[in-house]
Motif scaffolding. Structure first.
Motif, PDB file in Angstrom:
ATOM      1  N   UNK A  15     106.247   1.806  18.085  1.00 18.08           N
ATOM      2  CA  UNK A  15     105.821   2.859  17.162  1.00 18.08           C
ATOM      3  C   UNK A  15     106.555   4.179  17.397  1.00 18.08           C
ATOM      4  N   UNK A  16     107.349   4.256  18.454  1.00 23.74           N
ATOM      5  CA  UNK A  16     108.030   5.510  18.794  1.00 23.74           C
ATOM      6  C   UNK A  16     108.959   5.933  17.660  1.00 23.74           C
ATOM      7  N   UNK A  17     109.061   7.243  17.476  1.00 21.18           N
ATOM      8  CA  UNK A  17     109.852   7.804  16.388  1.00 21.18           C
ATOM      9  C   UNK A  17     111.004   8.652  16.940  1.00 21.18           C
ATOM     10  N   UNK A  18     111.935   8.946  16.071  1.00 23.47           N
ATOM     11  CA  UNK A  18     112.998   9.892  16.377  1.00 23.47           C
ATOM     12  C   UNK A  18     112.628  11.243  15.780  1.00 23.47           C
ATOM     13  N   UNK A  19     112.852  12.304  16.543  1.00 18.29           N
ATOM     14  CA  UNK A  19     112.525  13.654  16.081  1.00 18.29           C
ATOM     15  C   UNK A  19     113.829  14.388  15.774  1.00 18.29           C
ATOM     16  N   UNK A  20     113.942  14.907  14.560  1.00 16.56           N
ATOM     17  CA  UNK A  20     115.108  15.691  14.156  1.00 16.56           C
ATOM     18  C   UNK A  20     114.744  17.174  14.236  1.00 16.56           C
ATOM     19  N   UNK A  21     115.560  17.947  14.946  1.00 18.73           N
ATOM     20  CA  UNK A  21     115.364  19.401  15.032  1.00 18.73           C
ATOM     21  C   UNK A  21     116.574  20.048  14.362  1.00 18.73           C
ATOM     22  N   UNK A  22     116.319  20.754  13.266  1.00 18.94           N
ATOM     23  CA  UNK A  22     117.397  21.383  12.502  1.00 18.94           C
ATOM     24  C   UNK A  22     117.721  22.762  13.071  1.00 18.94           C
ATOM     25  N   UNK A  23     118.975  22.974  13.423  1.00 19.28           N
ATOM     26  CA  UNK A  23     119.464  24.281  13.854  1.00 19.28           C
ATOM     27  C   UNK A  23     120.488  24.701  12.788  1.00 19.28           C
ATOM     28  N   UNK A  24     120.176  25.709  11.979  1.00 21.16           N
ATOM     29  CA  UNK A  24     120.937  25.958  10.755  1.00 21.16           C
ATOM     30  C   UNK A  24     122.220  26.788  10.900  1.00 21.16           C
ATOM     31  N   UNK A  25     122.618  27.151  12.101  1.00 19.22           N
ATOM     32  CA  UNK A  25     123.716  28.099  12.259  1.00 19.22           C
ATOM     33  C   UNK A  25     125.084  27.419  12.163  1.00 19.22           C
ATOM     34  N   UNK A  26     125.992  28.065  11.429  1.00 19.43           N
ATOM     35  CA  UNK A  26     127.385  27.635  11.321  1.00 19.43           C
ATOM     36  C   UNK A  26     128.268  28.882  11.332  1.00 19.43           C
ATOM     37  N   UNK A  85     113.841  30.211  16.498  1.00 19.84           N
ATOM     38  CA  UNK A  85     113.263  29.460  17.624  1.00 19.84           C
ATOM     39  C   UNK A  85     111.746  29.586  17.604  1.00 19.84           C
ATOM     40  N   UNK A  86     111.236  30.801  17.407  1.00 20.72           N
ATOM     41  CA  UNK A  86     109.791  31.015  17.360  1.00 20.72           C
ATOM     42  C   UNK A  86     109.150  30.198  16.236  1.00 20.72           C
ATOM     43  N   UNK A  87     109.829  30.094  15.093  1.00 20.12           N
ATOM     44  CA  UNK A  87     109.309  29.313  13.969  1.00 20.12           C
ATOM     45  C   UNK A  87     109.273  27.822  14.312  1.00 20.12           C
ATOM     46  N   UNK A  88     110.309  27.317  14.983  1.00 18.86           N
ATOM     47  CA  UNK A  88     110.332  25.910  15.390  1.00 18.86           C
ATOM     48  C   UNK A  88     109.197  25.629  16.376  1.00 18.86           C
ATOM     49  N   UNK A  89     109.036  26.516  17.360  1.00 19.49           N
ATOM     50  CA  UNK A  89     107.962  26.331  18.346  1.00 19.49           C
ATOM     51  C   UNK A  89     106.585  26.386  17.677  1.00 19.49           C
ATOM     52  N   UNK A  90     106.425  27.265  16.695  1.00 16.95           N
ATOM     53  CA  UNK A  90     105.166  27.368  15.955  1.00 16.95           C
ATOM     54  C   UNK A  90     104.901  26.072  15.169  1.00 16.95           C
ATOM     55  N   UNK A  91     105.956  25.500  14.588  1.00 22.72           N
ATOM     56  CA  UNK A  91     105.791  24.260  13.838  1.00 22.72           C
ATOM     57  C   UNK A  91     105.379  23.109  14.762  1.00 22.72           C
ATOM     58  N   UNK A  92     105.944  23.062  15.959  1.00 20.34           N
ATOM     59  CA  UNK A  92     105.550  22.034  16.928  1.00 20.34           C
ATOM     60  C   UNK A  92     104.074  22.188  17.274  1.00 20.34           C
ATOM     61  N   UNK A  93     103.623  23.425  17.440  1.00 18.45           N
ATOM     62  CA  UNK A  93     102.205  23.676  17.738  1.00 18.45           C
ATOM     63  C   UNK A  93     101.310  23.287  16.554  1.00 18.45           C
ATOM     64  N   UNK A  94     101.821  23.477  15.335  1.00 15.17           N
ATOM     65  CA  UNK A  94     101.059  23.073  14.152  1.00 15.17           C
ATOM     66  C   UNK A  94     100.896  21.553  14.119  1.00 15.17           C
ATOM     67  N   UNK A  95     101.933  20.820  14.509  1.00 15.44           N
ATOM     68  CA  UNK A  95     101.841  19.353  14.575  1.00 15.44           C
ATOM     69  C   UNK A  95     100.758  18.954  15.573  1.00 15.44           C
ATOM     70  N   UNK A 140     101.986  19.661  24.056  1.00 14.72           N
ATOM     71  CA  UNK A 140     102.942  19.053  23.129  1.00 14.72           C
ATOM     72  C   UNK A 140     102.284  17.916  22.357  1.00 14.72           C
ATOM     73  N   UNK A 141     102.612  17.786  21.068  1.00 18.05           N
ATOM     74  CA  UNK A 141     102.056  16.679  20.291  1.00 18.05           C
ATOM     75  C   UNK A 141     102.804  15.366  20.523  1.00 18.05           C
ATOM     76  N   UNK A 142     103.808  15.406  21.406  1.00 20.58           N
ATOM     77  CA  UNK A 142     104.661  14.246  21.627  1.00 20.58           C
ATOM     78  C   UNK A 142     104.573  13.765  23.072  1.00 20.58           C
ATOM     79  N   UNK A 143     104.960  12.521  23.275  1.00 29.11           N
ATOM     80  CA  UNK A 143     105.127  11.992  24.629  1.00 29.11           C
ATOM     81  C   UNK A 143     106.251  10.966  24.606  1.00 29.11           C
TER      82      UNK A 143
END
Length: 164
Positions: A15-26, A85-95, A140-143
Protein backbone atom coordinates in the motif's frame (compact mmCIF):
# COMPACT_ATOMS: atom_id res chain seq x y z
CA UNK A 1 2.74 -13.92 15.98
CA UNK A 2 5.85 -13.38 13.86
CA UNK A 3 4.03 -14.53 10.69
CA UNK A 4 1.22 -12.05 11.34
CA UNK A 5 3.71 -9.19 11.83
CA UNK A 6 5.46 -10.11 8.55
CA UNK A 7 2.10 -10.25 6.73
CA UNK A 8 1.18 -6.79 8.06
CA UNK A 9 4.57 -5.40 7.02
CA UNK A 10 4.21 -6.86 3.50
CA UNK A 11 0.67 -5.47 3.30
CA UNK A 12 2.00 -2.01 4.28
CA UNK A 13 4.68 -2.25 1.58
CA UNK A 14 2.02 -3.08 -1.02
CA UNK A 15 0.00 0.00 0.00
CA UNK A 16 3.03 2.31 0.23
CA UNK A 17 2.90 5.38 -1.98
CA UNK A 18 5.34 7.73 -3.64
CA UNK A 19 5.30 11.34 -2.44
CA UNK A 20 5.99 14.13 -4.95
CA UNK A 21 7.27 17.43 -3.53
CA UNK A 22 7.15 20.27 -6.05
CA UNK A 23 9.92 22.88 -5.84
CA UNK A 24 8.97 25.53 -8.42
CA UNK A 25 12.24 27.45 -8.82
CA UNK A 26 14.07 27.70 -12.16
CA UNK A 27 16.75 30.04 -13.46
CA UNK A 28 14.51 30.83 -16.43
CA UNK A 29 11.52 29.36 -18.24
CA UNK A 30 12.51 27.03 -21.06
CA UNK A 31 10.57 27.36 -24.34
CA UNK A 32 9.09 23.88 -24.03
CA UNK A 33 8.12 24.12 -20.33
CA UNK A 34 4.50 24.25 -19.22
CA UNK A 35 5.09 23.38 -15.55
CA UNK A 36 4.17 25.60 -12.60
CA UNK A 37 7.51 27.32 -12.02
CA UNK A 38 8.94 30.61 -10.80
CA UNK A 39 11.86 31.94 -12.89
CA UNK A 40 14.32 33.38 -10.36
CA UNK A 41 17.20 34.47 -12.57
CA UNK A 42 20.88 33.67 -12.20
CA UNK A 43 21.66 36.01 -9.29
CA UNK A 44 19.03 34.45 -7.05
CA UNK A 45 20.19 30.99 -8.13
CA UNK A 46 23.59 31.76 -6.60
CA UNK A 47 22.20 31.86 -3.05
CA UNK A 48 24.54 29.95 -0.81
CA UNK A 49 27.31 29.83 -3.39
CA UNK A 50 30.55 31.52 -2.47
CA UNK A 51 31.58 33.91 -5.21
CA UNK A 52 35.29 33.88 -5.98
CA UNK A 53 36.37 37.33 -7.13
CA UNK A 54 40.12 36.88 -7.39
CA UNK A 55 42.15 39.52 -9.23
CA UNK A 56 39.71 40.05 -12.07
CA UNK A 57 39.48 43.83 -12.21
CA UNK A 58 36.33 43.89 -14.36
CA UNK A 59 34.41 41.99 -11.67
CA UNK A 60 35.70 44.34 -8.99
CA UNK A 61 34.55 47.34 -11.01
CA UNK A 62 30.99 46.14 -11.34
CA UNK A 63 28.59 49.02 -11.08
CA UNK A 64 27.00 49.55 -7.68
CA UNK A 65 23.52 49.38 -9.23
CA UNK A 66 24.22 45.91 -10.66
CA UNK A 67 25.48 44.72 -7.27
CA UNK A 68 22.43 46.20 -5.53
CA UNK A 69 20.11 44.55 -8.08
CA UNK A 70 21.83 41.20 -7.60
CA UNK A 71 21.53 41.55 -3.83
CA UNK A 72 17.81 42.43 -4.12
CA UNK A 73 17.24 39.37 -6.30
CA UNK A 74 18.95 37.09 -3.77
CA UNK A 75 17.07 38.66 -0.85
CA UNK A 76 13.79 38.34 -2.72
CA UNK A 77 14.50 34.70 -3.51
CA UNK A 78 15.35 33.93 0.12
CA UNK A 79 12.02 35.43 1.24
CA UNK A 80 10.13 33.52 -1.44
CA UNK A 81 11.93 30.26 -0.62
CA UNK A 82 11.12 30.61 3.09
CA UNK A 83 7.46 31.35 2.33
CA UNK A 84 7.25 28.38 -0.05
CA UNK A 85 8.95 26.02 2.45
CA UNK A 86 6.55 27.18 5.18
CA UNK A 87 3.60 26.48 2.85
CA UNK A 88 4.87 22.95 2.10
CA UNK A 89 5.37 22.23 5.81
CA UNK A 90 1.87 23.59 6.54
CA UNK A 91 0.41 21.31 3.86
CA UNK A 92 2.13 18.28 5.40
CA UNK A 93 0.60 19.23 8.76
CA UNK A 94 -2.82 19.55 7.09
CA UNK A 95 -2.46 15.98 5.76
CA UNK A 96 -1.73 14.88 9.33
CA UNK A 97 -4.92 16.61 10.55
CA UNK A 98 -7.00 14.98 7.79
CA UNK A 99 -5.57 11.55 8.65
CA UNK A 100 -6.27 12.13 12.34
CA UNK A 101 -9.92 13.04 11.62
CA UNK A 102 -10.45 9.88 9.57
CA UNK A 103 -8.92 6.67 10.84
CA UNK A 104 -5.77 8.17 12.39
CA UNK A 105 -3.49 5.94 10.35
CA UNK A 106 -0.27 7.20 8.83
CA UNK A 107 0.50 6.76 5.13
CA UNK A 108 3.26 4.31 4.22
CA UNK A 109 5.94 5.77 1.92
CA UNK A 110 8.06 3.93 -0.62
CA UNK A 111 9.61 7.01 -2.26
CA UNK A 112 9.98 10.78 -2.06
CA UNK A 113 10.60 12.67 -5.28
CA UNK A 114 11.60 16.35 -5.41
CA UNK A 115 10.61 17.71 -8.81
CA UNK A 116 9.91 21.05 -10.34
CA UNK A 117 11.21 23.36 -11.52
CA UNK A 118 14.77 22.81 -10.49
CA UNK A 119 14.70 21.58 -6.88
CA UNK A 120 18.50 21.83 -6.67
CA UNK A 121 18.03 25.62 -6.57
CA UNK A 122 16.42 25.28 -3.14
CA UNK A 123 18.77 25.55 -0.20
CA UNK A 124 19.99 22.40 1.53
CA UNK A 125 18.26 23.67 4.69
CA UNK A 126 14.90 23.89 2.90
CA UNK A 127 15.22 20.34 1.57
CA UNK A 128 16.38 19.10 4.99
CA UNK A 129 13.44 20.79 6.77
CA UNK A 130 10.96 19.19 4.37
CA UNK A 131 12.54 15.74 4.69
CA UNK A 132 12.72 16.02 8.48
CA UNK A 133 9.02 16.92 8.62
CA UNK A 134 8.12 13.96 6.41
CA UNK A 135 10.45 11.32 7.86
CA UNK A 136 11.42 12.27 11.42
CA UNK A 137 8.84 14.57 13.01
CA UNK A 138 6.63 12.57 15.42
CA UNK A 139 3.50 14.26 14.04
CA UNK A 140 4.32 13.37 10.43
CA UNK A 141 1.39 11.82 8.56
CA UNK A 142 3.83 9.42 6.89
CA UNK A 143 5.98 6.47 7.87
CA UNK A 144 8.52 4.29 6.13
CA UNK A 145 7.91 0.54 6.21
CA UNK A 146 11.61 -0.25 5.82
CA UNK A 147 14.22 2.50 6.14
CA UNK A 148 16.55 0.55 3.86
CA UNK A 149 14.03 0.54 1.05
CA UNK A 150 12.84 4.13 0.69
CA UNK A 151 13.97 5.91 -2.45
CA UNK A 152 14.60 9.66 -2.25
CA UNK A 153 15.39 11.44 -5.50
CA UNK A 154 15.74 15.01 -6.74
CA UNK A 155 15.86 16.61 -10.17
CA UNK A 156 18.98 18.73 -10.56
CA UNK A 157 20.51 21.16 -12.99
CA UNK A 158 24.21 20.18 -13.11
CA UNK A 159 25.02 23.89 -13.15
CA UNK A 160 23.53 24.26 -9.65
CA UNK A 161 25.34 21.37 -8.04
CA UNK A 162 28.87 20.78 -6.80
CA UNK A 163 30.50 18.16 -4.60
CA UNK A 164 32.19 20.76 -2.41
Amino acid sequence: SEDERLDNNNNDKMKAVGLYVHIPFCRRRCRYCDFAIVPIGDAAAMVGEEQVVGDNQSILEESSSAVANSSRQRDGFLQMETSYKDAVLKEIKMIQQINKSHDGRKVALRSIYFGGGTPSLASIQTLRDILDTILIHPQSPFYVTDENEIEISIEIDPGTFSLS
